[in-house]
Design a protein around this motif. Structure first.
Motif, PDB file in Angstrom:
ATOM      1  N   TYR A 173       0.827  -1.209   0.000  1.00  0.00           N
ATOM      2  CA  TYR A 173       0.000   0.000   0.000  1.00  0.00           C
ATOM      3  C   TYR A 173       0.865   1.266   0.000  1.00  0.00           C
ATOM      4  CZ  TYR A 173      -3.213   3.572   1.692  1.00  0.00           C
ATOM      5  OH  TYR A 173      -3.941   4.732   1.840  1.00  0.00           O
ATOM      6  N   GLU A 174       1.922   1.242   0.796  1.00  0.00           N
ATOM      7  CA  GLU A 174       2.802   2.413   0.837  1.00  0.00           C
ATOM      8  C   GLU A 174       3.500   2.626  -0.509  1.00  0.00           C
ATOM      9  OE1 GLU A 174       5.438   1.784   4.059  1.00  0.00           O
ATOM     10  OE2 GLU A 174       3.936   2.143   5.638  1.00  0.00           O
ATOM     11  N   ASN A 175       3.886   1.549  -1.152  1.00  0.00           N
ATOM     12  CA  ASN A 175       4.505   1.684  -2.473  1.00  0.00           C
ATOM     13  C   ASN A 175       3.506   2.231  -3.497  1.00  0.00           C
ATOM     14  OD1 ASN A 175       6.901   0.668  -1.498  1.00  0.00           O
ATOM     15  ND2 ASN A 175       6.367  -1.450  -1.994  1.00  0.00           N
ATOM     16  N   TYR A 176       2.263   1.761  -3.399  1.00  0.00           N
ATOM     17  CA  TYR A 176       1.242   2.264  -4.332  1.00  0.00           C
ATOM     18  C   TYR A 176       0.997   3.758  -4.111  1.00  0.00           C
ATOM     19  CZ  TYR A 176      -3.408   3.062  -6.256  1.00  0.00           C
ATOM     20  OH  TYR A 176      -4.488   3.580  -6.929  1.00  0.00           O
ATOM     21  N   VAL A 177       0.900   4.159  -2.841  1.00  0.00           N
ATOM     22  CA  VAL A 177       0.680   5.583  -2.539  1.00  0.00           C
ATOM     23  C   VAL A 177       1.867   6.417  -3.024  1.00  0.00           C
ATOM     24  CG1 VAL A 177       0.413   7.245  -0.677  1.00  0.00           C
ATOM     25  CG2 VAL A 177      -0.865   5.103  -0.639  1.00  0.00           C
ATOM     26  N   LYS A 178       3.062   5.900  -2.861  1.00  0.00           N
ATOM     27  CA  LYS A 178       4.242   6.628  -3.311  1.00  0.00           C
ATOM     28  C   LYS A 178       4.251   6.803  -4.817  1.00  0.00           C
ATOM     29  CE  LYS A 178       9.265   6.545  -2.797  1.00  0.00           C
ATOM     30  NZ  LYS A 178      10.426   5.788  -2.255  1.00  0.00           N
ATOM     31  N   GLU A 179       3.869   5.766  -5.553  1.00  0.00           N
ATOM     32  CA  GLU A 179       3.813   5.866  -7.012  1.00  0.00           C
ATOM     33  C   GLU A 179       2.755   6.875  -7.455  1.00  0.00           C
ATOM     34  OE1 GLU A 179       3.139   1.988  -8.455  1.00  0.00           O
ATOM     35  OE2 GLU A 179       5.136   1.205  -7.918  1.00  0.00           O
ATOM     36  N   GLN A 180       1.595   6.850  -6.771  1.00  0.00           N
ATOM     37  CA  GLN A 180       0.538   7.785  -7.143  1.00  0.00           C
ATOM     38  C   GLN A 180       0.943   9.231  -6.833  1.00  0.00           C
ATOM     39  OE1 GLN A 180      -2.332   7.125  -8.741  1.00  0.00           O
ATOM     40  NE2 GLN A 180      -1.743   4.945  -8.899  1.00  0.00           N
ATOM     41  N   LYS A 181       1.692   9.426  -5.768  1.00  0.00           N
ATOM     42  CA  LYS A 181       2.162  10.771  -5.459  1.00  0.00           C
ATOM     43  C   LYS A 181       3.137  11.260  -6.512  1.00  0.00           C
ATOM     44  CE  LYS A 181       1.811  11.128  -0.429  1.00  0.00           C
ATOM     45  NZ  LYS A 181       2.582  11.257   0.844  1.00  0.00           N
TER      46      LYS A 181
END
Length: 256
Positions: A173-181
């Motif tokens: 989830y943290e990796n996904y949020v980082k990519e979206q940011k």
């Protein structure tokens, strides 16, 4: 006097009647009858007298004496002198007090000591009631046998596996949020925006609750019932949204 009663007149009564004689069949006689008669006579002839016909009578000089019918033991014979002096091997002398005992010799007493078992000890029990109901102490839960296990105090494997899966999901989830940011697709909601949105949801819930309190107690029509169910569903949805915003303080929203 009473009149006699005669049979009615008939032509058939003038004919003489012939008597019909029935012949009986011959009586059954077994073919073994003569043999049975002979056996019965032979048995009767043998038992005409009291006891056997001829009895051996003892002579007058051999009359019955006292203790005549009691069993007698055989007379004890003394061993001869030749038999007593026939043994030439002498027994070993008695060991002295200072001699060491021989090792490795098993006697009958040692065999008895090794074969006899120790007496069984009673199993420890636990009395539950005043009437004497008891059960084994091991099954009562009072024995701390679980602390003696090898894996006592260690985290079970299924909990370790669950924690690893939870940590892996959080990392994804943290990796996904980082990519979206990085792509600029989402942005972080500020604390002021979250508080304003939370207050708006609570105000909407207050309005619906006020309207819900003003409903009639009797829902006798379909429209009243449908309106009540609609208000309850809307209030439930607002409660879930309020709990969501109060639980998570870090909220990301899509960037339009």
């Amino acid at each position: 006097m009473s009149e006699a009663v005669y049979p009615p007149e008939s032509v058939y009564n003038s004919f003489p009647k012939t008597e019909v004689q029935t012949q009986k069949p011959q009586r059954y006689i077994s073919k073994f009858r003569p043999t049975v008669i002979l056996e019965e006579k032979a048995n009767k002839e043998a038992m005409r007298t009291m006891g056997p016909a001829k009895v051996e009578v003892a002579p007058p000089d051999q009359y019955t004496k006292k203790h005549f019918k009691e069993s007698k033991l055989a007379k004890k014979t003394e061993p001869s002198k030749e038999f007593c002096h026939s043994c030439t091997v002498k027994k070993p002398p008695v060991p002295a007090r200072t001699d060491n005992p021989p090792m490795g010799i098993h006697t009958k007493r040692d065999f008895i000591k090794t074969t006899t078992l120790a007496p069984m000890k009673p199993l420890p029990t636990c009395v539950d009631t005043s009437k004497g109901h008891k059960q084994l102490l091991e099954n009562s839960g009072l024995v701390p046998k679980y602390i003696k296990k090898k894996d006592y105090g260690e985290v079970p494997e299924y909990l370790l596996q669950r924690n690893e899966e939870k940590q892996r999901a959080q990392e994804d989830y943290e990796n996904y949020v980082k990519e979206q940011k990085e792509q600029g697709a989402i942005k972080l909601m500020s604390d002021k925006e979250r508080q304003a949105l939370l207050e708006g949801l609570k105000n909407n819930w207050d309005k619906l609750h006020h309207e819900y309190q003003g409903l009639s107690l009797v829902t006798d029509t379909l429209s009243k019932k449908a309106h009540k169910e609609r208000l309850e569903a809307a209030m439930k949805q607002l409660e879930d949204d309020i709990n969501l915003f109060e639980k998570f303080k870090t909220i990301y929203i899509p960037n339009h």
